[in-house]
Write an enzyme that holds these catalytic residues in place. Structure first.
Site, short mmCIF file in Angstrom:
data_model
loop_
_atom_site.label_atom_id
_atom_site.label_comp_id
_atom_site.label_asym_id
_atom_site.label_seq_id
_atom_site.Cartn_x
_atom_site.Cartn_y
_atom_site.Cartn_z
N ALA A 43 -3.82 -6.10 -3.18
CA ALA A 43 -2.54 -5.50 -4.09
C ALA A 43 -1.79 -6.46 -5.08
O ALA A 43 -1.32 -5.81 -5.93
CB ALA A 43 -1.45 -4.99 -2.94
N LYS A 44 -2.31 -7.61 -5.09
CA LYS A 44 -1.70 -8.49 -6.17
C LYS A 44 -2.51 -8.32 -7.49
O LYS A 44 -2.04 -8.96 -8.68
CB LYS A 44 -1.54 -10.23 -5.70
N ASP A 50 -6.78 3.36 3.42
CA ASP A 50 -7.98 2.57 3.93
C ASP A 50 -8.45 1.51 2.93
O ASP A 50 -9.03 2.26 1.84
CB ASP A 50 -8.92 3.71 4.55
N ASP A 103 -15.68 -2.68 -3.21
CA ASP A 103 -16.83 -2.08 -4.07
C ASP A 103 -16.41 -1.21 -5.20
O ASP A 103 -17.05 -1.34 -6.15
CB ASP A 103 -17.67 -1.30 -2.90
#
Length: 288
Positions: free
Chosen positions: A205-206, A229, A235
């Protein structure tokens, strides 16, 4: 534009549970789903959905191995539905289709155990003598097969060093783009930066950062989303950053595009079912 992906094809069994178990702990109350997966197949589908051309204009070629069993059709269903070329996927009578057992918690964090099955029988003999288009590889196939694919490539090569494992210095130097997460980056250390290609380290998330010869080139953060999820989000990022760079985007724009694609993938359950379209990525970028 054509892209070849040499990599794994799995069927994912996903248990969404109230929390992830600790060692020796049993967690009840989960729900079970089955989705097509495997790093190679995930990245192939992501690239196919994200290329700019109209349906039929672009083509992703998948090279891999499945079992000659009922799971193979299910594992490749979305590749077929999205017109990924699977003509070079071999059905092997000696081993089952690969399977991933995945536990997911309400925040989207996961734990994954992979039974490689037929993926580990993929061999250099299965590869064409030359790969004359951009190539994406990961490390869920035997390393000698991955090394052979990279050695036969004549154009752009993206190497996703996941899961982390020892590879040759020649592979690291040949790669035009290396993608790793923070754990994988720690495994390889300075070896990542010995070649002349670019290195991208993803940070969930960073966001993600791009380096060239150890010097930071660009940084991007994803749009704020509610993660459901995280399976397949990394990927999706690999497929997206490859497409973006091949289309000529500058590093900052390419990272921003790939972060947005990965963020969308994290908002949906499953690996391949979560892969966004180009229209969806363009829309979230415009909104943010």
């Amino acid at each position: 534009m054509q892209i070849t992906v040499v990599g794994s094809i799995n069927l994912d069994f996903v248990a969404t549970a109230p929390k992830l178990p600790r060692a020796g702990e049993t967690v009840t109350g989960a729900t079970l789903a089955r989705h097509p997966g495997g790093k190679g197949a995930n990245q192939a589908l992501a690239a196919q959905r994200l290329m700019r051309g109209a349906p039929g204009d672009d083509e992703v070629l998948m090279i891999g191995r499945v079992g000659r069993d009922s799971m193979a059709e299910e594992a490749m269903a979305l590749l077929l539905a999205d017109d990924v070329d699977i003509g070079h996927v071999i059905a092997d009578a000696e081993a089952p289709t690969g399977v991933a057992l995945i536990a997911v918690d309400p925040e989207g964090e996961n734990q994954i155990v992979v039974a490689a099955g037929a993926n580990h029988l993929a061999s250099p003999e299965q590869l064409p003598a030359r790969i004359d288009c951009p190539l994406i590889v990961q490390l869920e196939l035997p390393i000698d097969t991955v090394e052979a694919a990279v050695g036969r490539a004549t154009e752009f090569v993206c190497v996703n060093l996941a899961p982390a494992a020892p590879v040759s210095d020649q592979l690291l130097r040949r790669a035009d783009l290396i993608v790793v997460n923070e754990t994988e980056a720690a495994f390889y250390g300075d070896l990542l930066h010995h070649g002349g290609g670019r290195v991208v380290v993803t940070k969930g998330a960073k966001g993600a950062v791009m380096y060239h010869r150890g010097v930071e080139m660009a940084w991007a953060t994803p749009p704020k989303v509610r993660a459901v999820d995280a399976t397949g989000a990394g990927d999706c990022f690999v497929g997206a950053i490859t497409v973006a760079l091949l289309e000529g985007m500058e590093p900052q724009a390419a990272l921003t595009f790939a972060c947005a694609a990965g963020a969308i993938a994290a908002t949906r359950p499953g690996a391949q079912p979560s892969m966004p379209t180009r229209k969806e990525v363009d829309a979230i970028l415009k909104a943010h």
